[in-house]
Motif scaffolding. Structure first.
Motif, PDB file in Angstrom:
ATOM      1  N   UNK A 114    -108.541  14.101 -19.210  1.00  0.00           N
ATOM      2  CA  UNK A 114    -109.975  14.258 -18.994  1.00  0.00           C
ATOM      3  C   UNK A 114    -110.654  14.841 -20.233  1.00  0.00           C
ATOM      4  N   UNK A 115    -110.058  15.904 -20.796  1.00  0.00           N
ATOM      5  CA  UNK A 115    -110.646  16.532 -21.979  1.00  0.00           C
ATOM      6  C   UNK A 115    -110.586  15.592 -23.183  1.00  0.00           C
ATOM      7  N   UNK A 116    -109.507  14.801 -23.276  1.00  0.00           N
ATOM      8  CA  UNK A 116    -109.390  13.856 -24.381  1.00  0.00           C
ATOM      9  C   UNK A 116    -110.495  12.812 -24.342  1.00  0.00           C
TER      10      UNK A 116
ATOM     11  N   UNK B 167    -109.748  -1.871 -17.485  1.00  0.00           N
ATOM     12  CA  UNK B 167    -110.425  -0.846 -16.677  1.00  0.00           C
ATOM     13  C   UNK B 167    -109.485   0.320 -16.401  1.00  0.00           C
ATOM     14  N   UNK B 168    -108.235   0.021 -16.065  1.00  0.00           N
ATOM     15  CA  UNK B 168    -107.257   1.074 -15.764  1.00  0.00           C
ATOM     16  C   UNK B 168    -107.026   1.956 -16.987  1.00  0.00           C
ATOM     17  N   UNK B 169    -106.838   1.340 -18.170  1.00  0.00           N
ATOM     18  CA  UNK B 169    -106.583   2.130 -19.375  1.00  0.00           C
ATOM     19  C   UNK B 169    -107.819   2.908 -19.821  1.00  0.00           C
ATOM     20  N   UNK B 170    -109.011   2.325 -19.618  1.00  0.00           N
ATOM     21  CA  UNK B 170    -110.246   3.001 -20.011  1.00  0.00           C
ATOM     22  C   UNK B 170    -110.492   4.239 -19.159  1.00  0.00           C
ATOM     23  N   UNK B 171    -110.212   4.129 -17.872  1.00  0.00           N
ATOM     24  CA  UNK B 171    -110.476   5.241 -16.953  1.00  0.00           C
ATOM     25  C   UNK B 171    -109.183   5.923 -16.511  1.00  0.00           C
ATOM     26  N   UNK B 172    -108.242   6.041 -17.470  1.00  0.00           N
ATOM     27  CA  UNK B 172    -106.952   6.665 -17.184  1.00  0.00           C
ATOM     28  C   UNK B 172    -107.121   8.090 -16.663  1.00  0.00           C
ATOM     29  N   UNK B 173    -108.058   8.846 -17.244  1.00  0.00           N
ATOM     30  CA  UNK B 173    -108.279  10.226 -16.809  1.00  0.00           C
ATOM     31  C   UNK B 173    -108.642  10.312 -15.340  1.00  0.00           C
TER      32      UNK B 173
ATOM     33  N   UNK C 284    -107.963   8.037 -13.083  1.00  0.00           N
ATOM     34  CA  UNK C 284    -106.800   7.584 -12.315  1.00  0.00           C
ATOM     35  C   UNK C 284    -105.802   8.720 -12.128  1.00  0.00           C
ATOM     36  N   UNK C 285    -105.539   9.470 -13.202  1.00  0.00           N
ATOM     37  CA  UNK C 285    -104.607  10.601 -13.132  1.00  0.00           C
ATOM     38  C   UNK C 285    -105.157  11.692 -12.220  1.00  0.00           C
ATOM     39  N   UNK C 286    -106.452  11.954 -12.328  1.00  0.00           N
ATOM     40  CA  UNK C 286    -107.080  12.965 -11.468  1.00  0.00           C
ATOM     41  C   UNK C 286    -106.991  12.561  -9.996  1.00  0.00           C
TER      42      UNK C 286
ATOM     43  N   UNK D  17    -102.295  -0.229 -19.531  1.00  0.00           N
ATOM     44  CA  UNK D  17    -102.494  -0.080 -18.090  1.00  0.00           C
ATOM     45  C   UNK D  17    -101.200   0.357 -17.404  1.00  0.00           C
ATOM     46  N   UNK D  18    -100.076  -0.266 -17.778  1.00  0.00           N
ATOM     47  CA  UNK D  18     -98.788   0.114 -17.183  1.00  0.00           C
ATOM     48  C   UNK D  18     -98.439   1.567 -17.528  1.00  0.00           C
ATOM     49  N   UNK D  19     -98.716   1.964 -18.769  1.00  0.00           N
ATOM     50  CA  UNK D  19     -98.455   3.348 -19.169  1.00  0.00           C
ATOM     51  C   UNK D  19     -99.337   4.311 -18.388  1.00  0.00           C
ATOM     52  N   UNK D  20    -100.592   3.942 -18.184  1.00  0.00           N
ATOM     53  CA  UNK D  20    -101.517   4.790 -17.425  1.00  0.00           C
ATOM     54  C   UNK D  20    -101.045   4.971 -15.990  1.00  0.00           C
ATOM     55  N   UNK D  21    -100.581   3.875 -15.377  1.00  0.00           N
ATOM     56  CA  UNK D  21    -100.087   3.951 -14.002  1.00  0.00           C
ATOM     57  C   UNK D  21     -98.822   4.804 -13.941  1.00  0.00           C
ATOM     58  N   UNK D  22     -97.933   4.633 -14.921  1.00  0.00           N
ATOM     59  CA  UNK D  22     -96.699   5.434 -14.951  1.00  0.00           C
ATOM     60  C   UNK D  22     -97.014   6.923 -15.090  1.00  0.00           C
ATOM     61  N   UNK D  23     -97.964   7.266 -15.965  1.00  0.00           N
ATOM     62  CA  UNK D  23     -98.361   8.664 -16.138  1.00  0.00           C
ATOM     63  C   UNK D  23     -98.967   9.209 -14.844  1.00  0.00           C
TER      64      UNK D  23
END
Length: 314
Positions: free
Chosen positions: A295-297, A8-14, A16-18, A196-202
């Protein structure tokens, strides 16, 4: 349960970052005590994770299909830097913001581009090859291009930037490759959790940069957001048109489009923090790009999938 959460974290990375960017903008004091150098460690974690997902076989594409990789990398290091330079002139950005935009444009492809290419049903092998080659070229080309496009008005520490990229990007990737080679079974189990870890780090990188520049971002944010959006969207579009002009297959066009348009903006923010402390606004374009291009990606991947014939969709 943990695997589902990581998915879920990696799928909705955009998203999460927002969310991280918005929270950092509203509550900047929460991250005030975190030193900017933490960005380097977080970026190193992302690059280490990328190294764990690669192997020497992935780099065979460089030798098996050198024309495709060379085309993509040439587009990467010409389209985005020149677009950045042109946009700073069109919108008459001040020196610090212009430097930040140019720095983003001169960085290699972003690590998220491989995930987006996969979701867009692009040529994943080409995407991985382009990311790897552009990252290896970055220690030389990123400082030189930044100097060429911004060095007339800003003192660019070419040697310092080169060393930073070697330590922050290349070394973690090499360590990741070594860990995968030495402990393949451990790495195979860990790869389920790496996105997921990469998404959280970003997300943390974005939050740290945004919180450190919250006041400045609120004061002049709309213009820089517009410039960053145009930079990214034009890069995605021109990357696709280059593939179309060369009559490449649809998966290749998608891979080049995404690789060209998605930059390693976390690296840009890190380099701006380290080497351009006298220009604090230079960190803002990288922070905005980190939020926007995820988000655009995701949107581009959806549009590419939707454009396929119904029978080809999952």
């Amino acid at each position: 349960m943990i695997r589902k959460l990581c998915h879920w974290i990696s799928t909705y990375m955009g998203l999460l970052v927002l969310a991280a960017a918005v929270l950092a903008l509203v509550f900047p004091d929460v991250l005030e005590t975190i030193r900017p150098k933490v960005i380097n460690y977080l970026l190193g974690v992302v690059m280490f994770g990328m190294g764990l997902t690669l192997n020497l076989q992935d780099f065979k594409i460089v030798f098996a299909r050198p024309k495709d990789v060379a085309t993509g990398c040439l587009a990467q290091f010409t389209v985005m830097p020149l677009l950045a330079w042109g946009l700073t002139r069109i919108f008459a950005l001040d020196e610090a913001l212009a430097l930040g935009v140019v720095l983003v444009g001169c960085c290699p492809g972003g690590t998220a581009s491989n995930v987006i290419t996969y979701l867009a049903r692009g040529d994943l092998a080409l995407s991985v090859g382009m990311t790897g080659v552009s990252t290896l070229l970055a220690p030389l080309l990123t400082p030189l291009l930044t100097w060429a496009l911004a060095g007339k008005s800003v003192d660019v520490d070419v040697a310092g930037m080169l060393l930073s990229i070697l330590w922050v990007v290349i070394l973690p990737i090499v360590v990741g490759l070594l860990v995968k080679w030495l402990w393949p079974k451990f790495t195979e189990r860990a790869t389920d959790f790496l996105p997921a870890f990469s998404s959280i780090a970003i997300a943390f990188i974005v939050a740290i940069v945004v919180s450190a520049n919250a006041d400045k971002l609120l004061a002049g944010g709309l213009l820089i957001v517009l410039v960053v959006m145009l930079h990214n969207v034009c890069g995605l579009g021109l990357g696709y048109l280059i593939g179309r002009w060369l009559k490449l297959s649809e998966p290749k066009k998608r891979a080049i489009s995404i690789e060209v348009g998605m930059q390693n903006s976390g690296l840009a923010s890190s380099l701006a923090t380290i080497h351009f402390a006298a220009y604090p606004l230079a960190t803002i374009p990288g922070a905005v790009f980190s939020v926007w291009h995820n988000l655009s990606g995701a949107a581009v991947a959806y549009l590419y999938r939707k454009s396929e014939p119904t029978q080809n969709r999952n």
